[in-house]
Write an enzyme that holds these catalytic residues in place. Structure first.
Site, PDB file in Angstrom:
ATOM      1  N   GLU A  60      22.752  63.913  42.179  1.00  9.82           N
ATOM      2  CA  GLU A  60      21.607  63.306  42.864  1.00  9.82           C
ATOM      3  C   GLU A  60      20.745  62.458  41.926  1.00  9.82           C
ATOM      4  O   GLU A  60      19.565  62.237  42.173  1.00  9.82           O
ATOM      5  CB  GLU A  60      20.781  64.387  43.567  1.00  9.82           C
ATOM      6  CG  GLU A  60      21.587  65.049  44.669  1.00  9.82           C
ATOM      7  CD  GLU A  60      21.044  66.375  45.150  1.00  9.82           C
ATOM      8  OE1 GLU A  60      21.419  66.800  46.247  1.00  9.82           O
ATOM      9  OE2 GLU A  60      20.255  67.004  44.412  1.00  9.82           O
TER      10      GLU A  60
ATOM     11  N   ASP B 228      20.542  73.935  41.831  1.00  6.44           N
ATOM     12  CA  ASP B 228      19.340  74.132  42.625  1.00  6.44           C
ATOM     13  C   ASP B 228      18.734  75.481  42.256  1.00  6.44           C
ATOM     14  O   ASP B 228      19.461  76.475  42.098  1.00  6.44           O
ATOM     15  CB  ASP B 228      19.667  74.183  44.121  1.00  6.44           C
ATOM     16  CG  ASP B 228      19.961  72.828  44.729  1.00  6.44           C
ATOM     17  OD1 ASP B 228      19.848  71.819  44.020  1.00  6.44           O
ATOM     18  OD2 ASP B 228      20.320  72.793  45.918  1.00  6.44           O
TER      19      ASP B 228
ATOM     20  N   HIS C 192      15.407  71.594  41.032  1.00  8.45           N
ATOM     21  CA  HIS C 192      16.575  71.759  40.164  1.00  8.45           C
ATOM     22  C   HIS C 192      16.186  72.419  38.844  1.00  8.45           C
ATOM     23  O   HIS C 192      15.036  72.344  38.411  1.00  8.45           O
ATOM     24  CB  HIS C 192      17.220  70.405  39.856  1.00  8.45           C
ATOM     25  CG  HIS C 192      17.835  69.746  41.043  1.00  8.45           C
ATOM     26  ND1 HIS C 192      17.886  68.365  41.208  1.00  8.45           N
ATOM     27  CD2 HIS C 192      18.455  70.262  42.145  1.00  8.45           C
ATOM     28  CE1 HIS C 192      18.491  68.081  42.341  1.00  8.45           C
ATOM     29  NE2 HIS C 192      18.838  69.217  42.929  1.00  8.45           N
TER      30      HIS C 192
END
Length: 597
Positions: free
Chosen positions: A342, A366, A532
């Site tokens: 991401e 995550d 994260h």
């Protein structure tokens, strides 16, 4: 095993500066052997105990002579510049002329070891030189052994060794990042703040440049065949032999066909080659006429946006990210890349910190769910035990976690994550065998793809960290040391099934202090600054604190014991009772390392 630097630029060297009392007629002459001997011992110690993250040996450079006056300091500085020195360590057993003998380059991390002996006042020079650095606004680290040594004692005391290593590992990380690139492949993923690449942060705090490539470049290289076709065939054969496809959790009437899945495997393997080539270049491409593409972007870290503009119609980046983040691929063992899913550059940076400090592959995850003991008992009927008894945090991501995180490597008979040069082929096989590759959940990833599926074994010591940006304050670092947890199989199955069971899971229990953000596990989760976390093998919080102080990044939360905190001497001028507040004040006062360059 062959070690190499895959990036442009020399590996930084450690410069050792033996300073001495400049008075002749018996004073300086009586100290020459002792002073140069200290420098030689530090050189031998560091070269025997440190490697760069790529496996290359660390090299030290000693000044040609002891340094007693400013002219000798200037000759030393010239030699260090020619040799590519990025770390400065001054050693002395005696009084020296403070500001005449100092290293004046403010962009190079520096430390002074003042010998604790009664014959000559090495500690007096240490104090005087550090005071001079504070007046000049150049923070430096002071190293002073607890116990008095005899003048002819050739040993480096254990406490001095620890500080030399902590300083030097962190300083080498600073020097290694300088001049390298962060490669942004795409832009912001699904509104994630960490995907917004702040060029001023990279330039002023890390000394890095930013490179930006649209995700359409993947399409161009896929369609025009801009990759090494021979290596691609080798890679695909390796994948077919070693990467077992896992359960497809999609409804049968919506799942992709076998033909579609086979095509997706081909694409994700090509994407891995393409991303690597864009990071560090590939001379083979020049042989095919792609001279520009062969150069790469000299990227020490990178990130891939993926969602959603790519993953809505193309296979996701999970396989690419996982393999790049691992210590091996179809070409065998090699240094892990630092690659963020991401395009979360603010997670890529602490991943880079951890990799440079340890040489190991890094976990990207995550920080998904806090499970209290009561919640676990309610949904499973079973109680948490061991290091997870006070609660656990579920670390899980859609597949980008390094395969090293399976915990199938070992050290002293215990699960570990090791630098690639310590891993053997049997451990590689175990990592691969412990992993399946589940077809992507099409509700998230309409274009398909494959996510690595495994469960990290415990109990490995790990450190989770994260960079966050705060308007008006700048970057801050968060650190949480703890352990991976082996859950009872039934507990794991129930908890894991409540999210996506095809994604890699790490159960994490932070070390608690009973105070502040580490009062309990809930508080750690509640105070974590973003979605994260970067997880590194080992309890490296002390090294991260030292590194952050070099870069002038304040640490907002940590659970590192005070005896492992090592920062520049100047930090004491900002308060000794409130160390966290002093860190903030010192970082603000001195500003980012490269802010004025």
């Amino acid at each position: 095993m062959e070690f190499k630097n895959r990036l442009e630029g020399r590996m930084p060297k450690i410069g050792i500066r033996p300073t001495i009392d400049g008075r002749r007629n018996g004073v300086r002459e009586s100290l020459e052997d002792q002073t140069m001997g200290m420098a030689i011992r530090v050189k031998d110690f560091l070269e025997a105990n440190l490697r760069h993250s790529n496996g290359l040996p660390v090299k030290c450079v000693i000044a040609d002579t002891t340094i007693g006056r400013v002219s000798e300091a200037a000759r030393c500085a010239d030699k260090f510049a020619a040799e590519g020195v990025g770390v400065s360590i001054t050693v002395t057993p005696c009084w020296c002329y403070g500001m005449e003998t100092m290293d004046m380059d403010g962009s190079i991390p520096k430390a002074i070891w003042g010998f604790n002996g009664t014959e000559r006042p090495g500690a007096v020079y240490l104090a005087a030189a550090l005071a001079g650095y504070e007046q000049l606004g150049i923070p430096a680290f002071g190293i002073y052994g607890k116990d008095v040594q005899d003048a002819d004692d050739p040993t480096i005391p254990e406490d001095v060794q620890g500080k030399l290593l902590q300083f030097t590992k962190s300083a080498l990380a600073v020097a290694t990042m300088k001049g390298k690139s962060y490669l942004s492949l795409g832009n912001v993923s699904m509104g994630i703040a960490g995907s917004a690449v702040d060029a001023s942060f990279f330039q002023e705090y890390l000394g890095m440049r930013n490179e930006y490539v649209d995700m359409s470049e993947f399409s161009r290289r896929l369609h025009q065949g801009i990759y090494d076709a021979v290596e691609y065939e080798k890679a695909l054969a390796w994948v077919k032999a070693n990467c077992s496809e896992g359960e497809d959790i999609n409804p049968r009437d919506a799942a992709h066909s076998r033909v579609q899945k086979d095509k997706e495997w081909e694409i994700v393997v090509k994407m891995t080659l393409i991303a690597r080539d864009m990071m560090v270049g590939n001379p083979r491409l020049a042989e095919f006429g792609y001279i520009e593409e062969a150069e790469g972007h000299n990227a020490i870290a990178a990130g891939f946006q993926g969602q959603r503009q790519w993953t809505d119609f193309m296979p996701n980046g999970d396989f690419m990210e996982t393999i790049l983040n691992s210590s091996f691929d179809w070409n065998g063992l090699r240094e892990a890349y630092v690659f963020a899913t991401e395009n979360d550059c603010l997670n890529a940076v602490p991943m880079l910190f951890g990799h440079l400090l340890t040489g190991t592959a890094q976990i990207f995850s995550d920080v998904r769910t806090y499970w209290s003991p009561e919640s676990v008992k309610r949904v499973t009927g079973k109680a948490l035990t061991g290091k997870g008894v006070n609660g656990i945090i579920h670390l899980i991501n859609s597949g980008s976690t390094t395969l090293d995180a399976t915990g199938q490597q070992s050290r002293d008979g215990k699960p570990a994550m090791k630098p690639y040069w310590e891993i053997d082929e049997e451990e590689v096989k175990k990592c691969l065998d412990a992993t399946t590759w589940g077809p992507a959940e099409l509700g998230y990833f309409r274009g398909g793809g494959f996510s690595s599926t495994f469960r990290t074994v415990g109990e490995m010591p790990v450190t989770m960290s994260r960079i966050c940006m705060v308007r008006g304050l700048g970057p801050i670092l968060q650190i949480a040391e703890g352990y991976t947890i082996d859950l009872d199989q039934e507990i794991h199955d129930v908890l894991n099934a409540r999210t996506n069971p095809t994604w890699p899971t790490t159960w994490f229990a932070p070390n608690l202090t009973g105070e502040g953000a580490f009062k309990d596990v809930y508080s750690v989760m509640n105070h974590w600054g973003a979605n994260h976390g970067a997880i590194s093998y080992g309890h490296i919080g002390g090294d991260l604190l030292t590194l952050a102080s070099m870069l002038r990044i304040p640490v907002a939360m940590h659970n590192v014991p005070e005896d492992r905190i090592f920062r520049p001497k100047a930090w004491g001028a900002f308060g000794l009772t409130d160390l966290q507040g002093a860190d903030y004040r010192a970082c603000r006062n001195f500003g980012p390392l490269y802010g004025n360059t």
